[in-house]
Structures are given as C-alpha cells and as structure tokens.
Design an enzyme around this catalytic site. Sequence first.
Site, PDB file in Angstrom:
ATOM      1  CB  CYS A  99      -0.831   0.120   1.166  1.00 26.97           C
ATOM      2  SG  CYS A  99      -0.195  -0.390   2.912  1.00 26.97           S
ATOM      3  CG  HIS A 173      -4.361   0.715   3.869  1.00 29.11           C
ATOM      4  ND1 HIS A 173      -3.993   0.115   2.834  1.00 29.11           N
ATOM      5  CD2 HIS A 173      -5.208   1.547   3.245  1.00 29.11           C
ATOM      6  CE1 HIS A 173      -4.421   0.305   1.633  1.00 29.11           C
ATOM      7  NE2 HIS A 173      -4.940   1.400   1.789  1.00 29.11           N
TER       8      HIS A 173
END
Length: 244
Positions: A99, A173
């Site tokens: 990510c 994330h």
Amino acid sequence: MRAFVPLECNPEVFTSLLTSMGVSKSLAFHDVFTIDDASLLEFIPGPCYALLLVFPTSDNYETYRKESDANIYPYCASGAQEPLEGGVTWYRQTIKNACGTYALLHAIANAVPRDLIKPNSLAEKLLSDTKPLDPVARATYLECSKELESAHAAVASRGETGAPAAEDGIDFHYVCLAKTQTNPPHLFELDGRRAGPIDLGELSQIGDKDDALGPLSLARVREFLTREGDSGMFSIIALSPSLD
C-alpha cells in the site's frame, strides 16, 4: 496474491523510492508532526503536492470503508476508462502489503508535474504504459512489473525498525491525498483498496496553502483521526520541494 515487504512511513525511505523511480531530486518527503499548529506546518516547504497518511485498519475503519464504497462508482468492476475517473489515474491494489508503494504511485501519477519526471525513467514508463488501460489491466500490469518490485525491494529494509516479512498480516494502511495537475486542480483521495478514486473537491487556489496541506486536505485527515478516536497511531509525510 503477490506480497511486498511493507514500507516504513519514513521520509528518507519514500524519497529514496521516489528518486530511484525517476522523479527529480527537487522533490522530497517531509514529516508532518502536527496538523493543528500552523507555525509548525510553515516549516514544510511549499507547495505541497500530496500527503501520504498511514493509519490503523481497525474494525471501525473497515466498516466505514465498506459502507462508504457503496457510494463510489465501481471502477474496477466496470472496466471504466480514464474519462470516468475525473482526470486522475487510480490503481487498484492487488499486491499484499504494497500500500505504501501504491500511495506513492498515486502521488506520482496525479500530483507530480510531468516536467519533474525524467524521460525514460521507471516512473515515466509506468505512467505512459498504464494511463490508457482500465483499472483491471492496470492492476495486472503492476503485478507483473519486475522493475517496480525491484525498486520497492531496494528500499524496503531502510527504515529505522525491522521490516516484517512480506506475507505477514499488517494492521496499517496508506492512503494518498493528492492535489491533481488538472485544471482546475482538485484534491483526490486515492486508495487502491477502495472502489475507486474519491474527489474531495476543487481547490480554490487562494493563498499559498491551497494545496495538499490546505484546509480541505487537513479536514480529511481529521476525519481519519476522529474515526479512530485519536489513537495516535498515525503518521503523515508530505511531498513538496526538497530542502537540499
């Protein structure tokens, strides 16, 4: 599913990856230590092109993401082409723990001026090759890119803490908030785990801070903080001119 070693939210790590991909050394990442003290924000050189925010993927966030995605046009399911994306390029994330690199790609593709990307560089190749593709084909392209995998691997161990294994489950994330190079510029939230790009609104270009460190962007960051109860488990880095 392919997997990469997760990247530490460290300005030096991301700047190294940025320049290795062919973006000018005139740009760099900087720590954002506060979003509430204007005097400290002024130390970050402007203009700010993008923010990369890393945050905990709690149950609260996952519930919000799934409910919110119902209101986003499903680009990855529709095979939508570039015109439906509001002039931005969005990458669906299909590589586990990558990510951070997807957030960086979103910044390069949408926020970095093209004259700051070196010809024939990895960044230029990725952008030119993926721009005409629909999101499904883009995802496949990135999965198959050995050059992207090598660039990521070269910086993955450079953080201040020990890097986890590529296959480890990670509860954090990255998301990119990018000031687009469109006319007029908009602020987009770009996250490969969402259903598509999210247009947060047009930037008015009034004053020096109508950029990715402006009120619109900081308000979005506060939404993340509020949703997670100000856990403190957040980090932000800003893409802006280098201090060198």
